[in-house]
Design a protein around this motif. Structure first.
Motif, PDB file in Angstrom:
ATOM      1  N   SER A 378     -16.029  27.156  99.882  1.00 26.79           N
ATOM      2  CA  SER A 378     -16.898  26.035  99.543  1.00 26.79           C
ATOM      3  C   SER A 378     -16.133  24.741  99.777  1.00 26.79           C
ATOM      4  O   SER A 378     -15.087  24.508  99.175  1.00 26.79           O
ATOM      5  N   PHE A 379     -16.670  23.923 100.688  1.00 27.17           N
ATOM      6  CA  PHE A 379     -16.093  22.606 100.962  1.00 27.17           C
ATOM      7  C   PHE A 379     -17.128  21.526 100.662  1.00 27.17           C
ATOM      8  O   PHE A 379     -17.188  20.504 101.338  1.00 27.17           O
ATOM      9  N   SER A 380     -17.940  21.772  99.640  1.00 22.81           N
ATOM     10  CA  SER A 380     -19.036  20.878  99.301  1.00 22.81           C
ATOM     11  C   SER A 380     -18.540  19.449  99.094  1.00 22.81           C
ATOM     12  O   SER A 380     -17.576  19.206  98.369  1.00 22.81           O
ATOM     13  N   ARG A 381     -19.216  18.504  99.766  1.00 22.29           N
ATOM     14  CA  ARG A 381     -18.969  17.068  99.656  1.00 22.29           C
ATOM     15  C   ARG A 381     -17.644  16.623 100.262  1.00 22.29           C
ATOM     16  O   ARG A 381     -17.247  15.467 100.098  1.00 22.29           O
ATOM     17  N   CYS A 382     -16.934  17.501 100.934  1.00 26.50           N
ATOM     18  CA  CYS A 382     -15.648  17.126 101.512  1.00 26.50           C
ATOM     19  C   CYS A 382     -15.848  16.408 102.850  1.00 26.50           C
ATOM     20  O   CYS A 382     -16.815  16.675 103.569  1.00 26.50           O
ATOM     21  N   ALA A 383     -14.902  15.524 103.182  1.00 29.49           N
ATOM     22  CA  ALA A 383     -14.923  14.841 104.477  1.00 29.49           C
ATOM     23  C   ALA A 383     -14.237  15.723 105.513  1.00 29.49           C
ATOM     24  O   ALA A 383     -13.239  15.350 106.135  1.00 29.49           O
ATOM     25  N   LEU A 384     -14.782  16.917 105.684  1.00 28.57           N
ATOM     26  CA  LEU A 384     -14.212  17.908 106.593  1.00 28.57           C
ATOM     27  C   LEU A 384     -14.876  17.761 107.953  1.00 28.57           C
ATOM     28  O   LEU A 384     -16.079  17.936 108.097  1.00 28.57           O
TER      29      LEU A 384
END
Length: 776
Positions: A378-384
């Motif tokens: 889960s990389f929710s809301r990340c600037a990935l």
């Protein structure tokens, strides 16, 4: 001669019922009463087949199919036929069917119908695990009786969310001496009562509890602490700053923490996370394999979780394989958390990972983190960015067949090149998405919501066309604009509103039916529209949960997201997603959960009728801001849809200016399995008499939450009337009627049982929210 009894108490209360009623034959009903009323007889004729969810795909035999006019066949003949049909199954099939009956119904009613069922109902496969969660008809007396009759056989007991049971009733759990796993989240427990219960449960290895204000670990007895020292799995929901029972659990392998601490008490006093510092004991993590923390908004929750993490930073468990922290908003790194992450990168290989966005943004942490057959990211809301996703997570396209769940919600750059200067209207990089799909082709849960993912022109490059390769998908969340066609197609005529489907509300009876989309007639093949969204759904036929959420949608009742009350305009591409795309959802025969939010292109709502007709397994429906704001355009279509939703249990409706009048509630009354209703409507209205009549007709409704534009006096009067009329016969009844924009709403919300607040009252995306099978 065979006789029969129609048992109507197993109406799906715990998610494993027989439907509206259950018929069980009796070979010899010695001492057991039996009868068939006219109403029950009618229901019997309508439900004589075996429902598909039992896993038995056997249609009713010809002599049970209702092909005659009512009254042609004698009732006794129908009773005998169904009896012969059911008891003719093998014990294995009967046990599978019985496993869908609520435990209270199974022990207290079904077991008493005949000798054969009396034996089967006490089979170890049914009595070792007792599920009372969402068995809203489980009264105090029923629970006590079940524990008395089969308590010694119970090894796993789930009472999560049984808020209506008193602490004295919960205390009867101590009689289940063989318990290995028990879930008491949401139950009323004091420190003294918990100590008394756990002292008797020497075999306990898995425990879930709430830690409420007033909890005192000093009141736990030595026997209780001895039981806790053997517990390997612990789930704690914290409503007050505390370690809870963690210091006593020296053998923990799995720790789940849910932080629901409010910054202020009900009296207005400010809480401090430093209340925990004085404790002499600290958590024991040396055997920990899974660490999960989910925080509700609030500074105090972040302060308390830092104290839990400080112990992990001193010594990272060698066997740690899942590390997950879910935080709304920002959560700044500290020296201790940096040491923890550095230690994890050096010493452990993870299977599941979720970190606060500020810990990942702009760092090279993912490049150094090691993974071993990961199943959840889960990389929710990340600037990935897309480049980081491919190089650091997928490692240039390596095989990630083990990955089952991926949450990229709010990752606005994850399908674009490395440049973070991307604008919302820019197209995604189809090559990045193609690499993702090829590498993670066994994905079952995928969340791409809360971002603009626009596809460029070109064959095979659309997001829907690429996602169609994920044939194993069971849940999917997409922004509305992502399913729009990349450009207008010459072979597709624009959708036209039905000329006689002008929005009139429920005031006039206007039959909408399915004007803009005509469903297939019996014996005819379904039409094959040319939209890429239709093709996507055709290729994922086993989808059980679908969410289409506007990329800028914000609920009027936010909680686990930053509180943004201003309504942002929808994406311009979302304007082209309308009734025909909604109708495409009707292909999903196994769909159980559907969310549609911020679809400005809805003209009549005719696609909803298609879903009601074809998605017969639909259990929860959430609709929000459909059509243009300012007027409700789909009320007639919703009325047509609801009369087909015979298995719908949860309905959440959020729509400004919605009129909850008699016609709406009359249509909703046809959802005979409905249990929970939540209505959120800024400037909306309701008719108190219609609400009372609806509650009187729908006997299984236990949650009635309505937040509208009505006055406080009207809301309070209606709430008191509902409680006075129905509380006695519905022990789990929870009613909240309150003005949406009233300043006291926060204090009202805090009293809602967490199980309802989290599952239906508050809006959020639920796809890949947590790792699959995280707890029960």
């Amino acid at each position: 001669m065979r006789k029969g009894v129609l048992n109507g108490t197993g109406s799906g209360s715990s998610g494993k019922g027989f439907g509206e009623s259950t018929f069980f034959p009796t070979d010899c009903a010695d001492g057991f009463p039996w009868h068939l009323s006219l109403a029950e007889e009618a229901r019997l004729k309508a439900t004589s087949g075996i429902p598909w969810e039992f896993g038995v795909f056997l249609p009713a035999p010809p002599y049970l199919q209702d092909t005659s006019n009512e009254g042609d066949a004698p009732p006794a003949a129908a009773t005998m036929a169904v009896g012969a049909h059911l008891l003719g199954f093998s014990d294995e099939i009967l046990l599978h069917i019985l496993s869908h009956v609520p435990s209270t119904d199974l022990v207290l009613n079904v077991r008493r119908t005949c000798r054969k069922l009396a034996v089967l109902c006490l089979d170890k496969s049914l009595t070792h695990t007792v599920l009372l969660q969402k068995d809203y008809e489980a009264s105090e007396d029923k629970v006590k009786q079940v524990v008395k009759e089969i308590g010694r056989e119970i090894q796993q007991l789930n009472m999560a969310g049984c808020y209506w049971l008193s602490g004295a009733t919960i205390e009867h759990v101590a009689r289940c001496r063989g318990l290995v796993k028990v879930n008491l989240s949401g139950c009323h427990l004091t420190s003294v009562r918990l100590s008394k219960m756990l002292s008797a449960l020497q075999h306990l290895r898995s425990l879930a509890i709430d830690v409420s204000p007033g909890f005192d670990a000093g009141q736990l007895s030595g026997e209780c602490k001895a039981t806790l020292s053997r517990v390997r799995e612990l789930k704690q929901t914290l409503y007050t700053p505390s370690y809870g029972v963690v210091p006593c659990c020296t053998s923990l392998e799995k720790l789940l923490l849910y932080f629901e601490i409010l910054d202020r008490t009900r009296e207005g006093a400010v809480l401090s996370g430093q209340l925990m510092v004085g404790q002499s004991n600290v958590p024991h993590y040396q055997n920990l394999r899974v660490f999960y923390a989910r925080l509700a908004p609030g500074y105090i929750n972040q302060e308390v979780v830092r104290l839990y993490l400080a112990v992990l930073s001193d010594r990272t468990p060698e066997n740690l394989h899942a590390f997950l922290i879910s935080v709304p908003g920002s959560f700044a790194e500290s020296g201790a958390t940096k040491n923890l992450l550095d230690s994890m990168a050096r010493n452990v290989a993870l299977d599941a990972l979720q970190l606060p966005k500020s810990w990942l943004n702009g760092s090279s942490l993912l490049q150094h983190m090691k993974f071993n057959n990961p199943f959840y990211f889960s990389f929710s809301r990340c600037a990935l960015s897309g480049g980081h996703l491919i190089q650091r997570v997928i490692n240039g396209g390596r095989d990630l067949r083990s990955l089952a769940s991926l949450n990229l919600s709010g990752c606005v750059h994850c399908l674009s090149p490395d440049s973070l200067l991307r604008k919302a209207e820019d197209d995604i990089d189809s090559g990045i998405l193609e690499t993702l799909v090829a590498s993670c082709h066994n994905l079952q849960h995928l969340n791409l919501s809360a971002a603009h993912h626009h596809s460029a022109d070109g064959p095979g490059r659309h997001l829907c066309q690429l996602l169609a390769r994920l044939r194993r998908l069971r849940s999917l969340s997409l922004p509305v604009c992502s399913v729009a066609e990349a450009a207008p197609r010459a072979d597709r005529a624009p959708a036209q509103p039905a000329p006689h489907a002008v929005p009139r509300g429920f005031g006039k009876k206007v039959r909408i039916g399915v004007q803009s989309y005509s469903g297939p007639l019996p014996g005819q093949a379904a039409p094959q529209p040319s939209s890429v969204f239709w093709a996507l759904l055709k290729n994922v036929p086993f989808l059980e949960r679908l969410e289409l959420i506007g990329s800028s949608f914000s609920s009027a009742m936010p909680r686990n997201e930053p509180a943004i009350r201003n309504s942002l305009p929808p994406c311009s591409r979302a304007q082209s997603v309308g009734d025909s795309e909604v109708a495409a959802v009707g292909q999903l025969a196994f769909l159980r959960h559907l969310t549609l939010a911020q679809l400005p292109g809805i003209l009549t709502g005719s696609g909803l009728v298609s879903i009601g007709l074809q998605c017969q397994q639909l259990q929860s429906l959430s609709l929000a801001n459909l059509g243009l704001m300012g007027k409700v355009v789909y009320t007639s279509a919703l009325s047509d849809m609801l009369k087909h939703c015979k298995r719908l249990k949860d309905l959440r409706l959020e729509q400004p200016y919605f009129s909850a009048n008699a016609q709406f509630f009359q249509a909703l009354s046809q959802c005979s399995a409905l249990q929970r209703l939540c209505l959120v409507s800024r400037s909306g209205t309701l008719q108190p008499e219609a609400v009372l009549a609806f509650m009187a007709r729908c006997l299984h409704v236990v949650v009635c939450h309505m937040f509208t534009g009505e006055s406080l006096a009207t809301c309070k009067s209606l709430q008191q009337s509902l409680l006075r009329s129905f509380q006695a016969e519905r022990p789990a009844l929870n009613v909240v009627i309150f003005p949406l924009l009233h300043e006291g709403l926060t204090n009202v919300i805090r009293d809602v049982p967490m199980v309802h607040l989290d599952e239906i009252t508050l809006f959020k995306s639920r796809v890949a929210e947590e790792p699959p099978n995280l707890w029960w």
